[in-house]
Write a protein that holds these residues in place. Sequence first.
Motif, PDB file in Angstrom:
ATOM      1  N   ASP A 142       0.199 -23.954 -28.171  1.00  0.00           N
ATOM      2  CA  ASP A 142      -0.224 -24.863 -27.099  1.00  0.00           C
ATOM      3  C   ASP A 142       0.439 -24.487 -25.772  1.00  0.00           C
ATOM      4  O   ASP A 142      -0.215 -24.493 -24.719  1.00  0.00           O
ATOM      5  CB  ASP A 142       0.105 -26.318 -27.450  1.00  0.00           C
ATOM      6  CG  ASP A 142      -0.734 -26.847 -28.609  1.00  0.00           C
ATOM      7  OD1 ASP A 142      -1.781 -26.242 -28.941  1.00  0.00           O
ATOM      8  OD2 ASP A 142      -0.326 -27.875 -29.203  1.00  0.00           O
TER       9      ASP A 142
ATOM     10  N   ASP B  33      -1.187 -21.366 -24.466  1.00  0.00           N
ATOM     11  CA  ASP B  33      -2.527 -21.697 -23.988  1.00  0.00           C
ATOM     12  C   ASP B  33      -2.453 -22.395 -22.634  1.00  0.00           C
ATOM     13  O   ASP B  33      -3.211 -22.075 -21.716  1.00  0.00           O
ATOM     14  CB  ASP B  33      -3.246 -22.572 -25.012  1.00  0.00           C
ATOM     15  CG  ASP B  33      -4.732 -22.737 -24.701  1.00  0.00           C
ATOM     16  OD1 ASP B  33      -5.319 -21.800 -24.132  1.00  0.00           O
ATOM     17  OD2 ASP B  33      -5.274 -23.801 -25.043  1.00  0.00           O
ATOM     18  N   ASP B  34      -1.520 -23.342 -22.485  1.00  0.00           N
ATOM     19  CA  ASP B  34      -1.343 -24.039 -21.207  1.00  0.00           C
ATOM     20  C   ASP B  34      -0.954 -23.069 -20.095  1.00  0.00           C
ATOM     21  O   ASP B  34      -1.309 -23.268 -18.934  1.00  0.00           O
ATOM     22  CB  ASP B  34      -0.278 -25.141 -21.327  1.00  0.00           C
ATOM     23  CG  ASP B  34      -0.742 -26.313 -22.177  1.00  0.00           C
ATOM     24  OD1 ASP B  34      -1.966 -26.416 -22.462  1.00  0.00           O
ATOM     25  OD2 ASP B  34       0.115 -27.123 -22.588  1.00  0.00           O
TER      26      ASP B  34
ATOM     27  N   GLN C  18       3.084 -25.717 -31.532  1.00  0.00           N
ATOM     28  CA  GLN C  18       3.540 -26.079 -30.180  1.00  0.00           C
ATOM     29  C   GLN C  18       3.631 -24.834 -29.306  1.00  0.00           C
ATOM     30  O   GLN C  18       3.279 -24.874 -28.122  1.00  0.00           O
ATOM     31  CB  GLN C  18       4.897 -26.778 -30.237  1.00  0.00           C
ATOM     32  CG  GLN C  18       4.844 -28.174 -30.803  1.00  0.00           C
ATOM     33  CD  GLN C  18       6.244 -28.787 -30.939  1.00  0.00           C
ATOM     34  OE1 GLN C  18       7.204 -28.313 -30.346  1.00  0.00           O
ATOM     35  NE2 GLN C  18       6.342 -29.822 -31.731  1.00  0.00           N
TER      36      GLN C  18
END
Length: 146
Positions: free
Chosen positions: A74, A77-78, A71
């Motif tokens: 992620d 990355d976002d 998580q």
Amino acid sequence: MGTHVLVPIDGSPHSWAAFDHAVSNHDGATITTVHVVDPMEGVYSDYGGGGYYDAQTHDRAVERGKALGEQARDRADDAGSLETTALETAVETGPTARTILEFAAENDVDHIVMGSHGRSGVARVLLGSVAETVARRAPVPVTIVR
């Protein structure tokens, strides 16, 4: 060698706030998330002095820690930070504050960014404060995010 920032994560909104703070303020650093599994996870007592250990419960706690690491990847990355920031993840087992401090010492951490639940008074005395213990004992700067 660049800055190495350690961010303990437990899945709480406070730990994610700390992670987001680290990602937005330490561009170009190496950020390592660490999830600490309580060694008592999986130990059950029969209240008669005995007890038993359920290894599957401990294994599930470790898997949850790995999922939190994913998580974090992620989220980074976002935020678009993985292009300039290296993200590493770790899951360790032990007493939380001590394990965070040992991990920092053994892995050349330059800074710790962690969340705090902001407990005060009796709740802090009874439950303790991992963030406070880490801040008092860490050999590196500690940023506490609420």
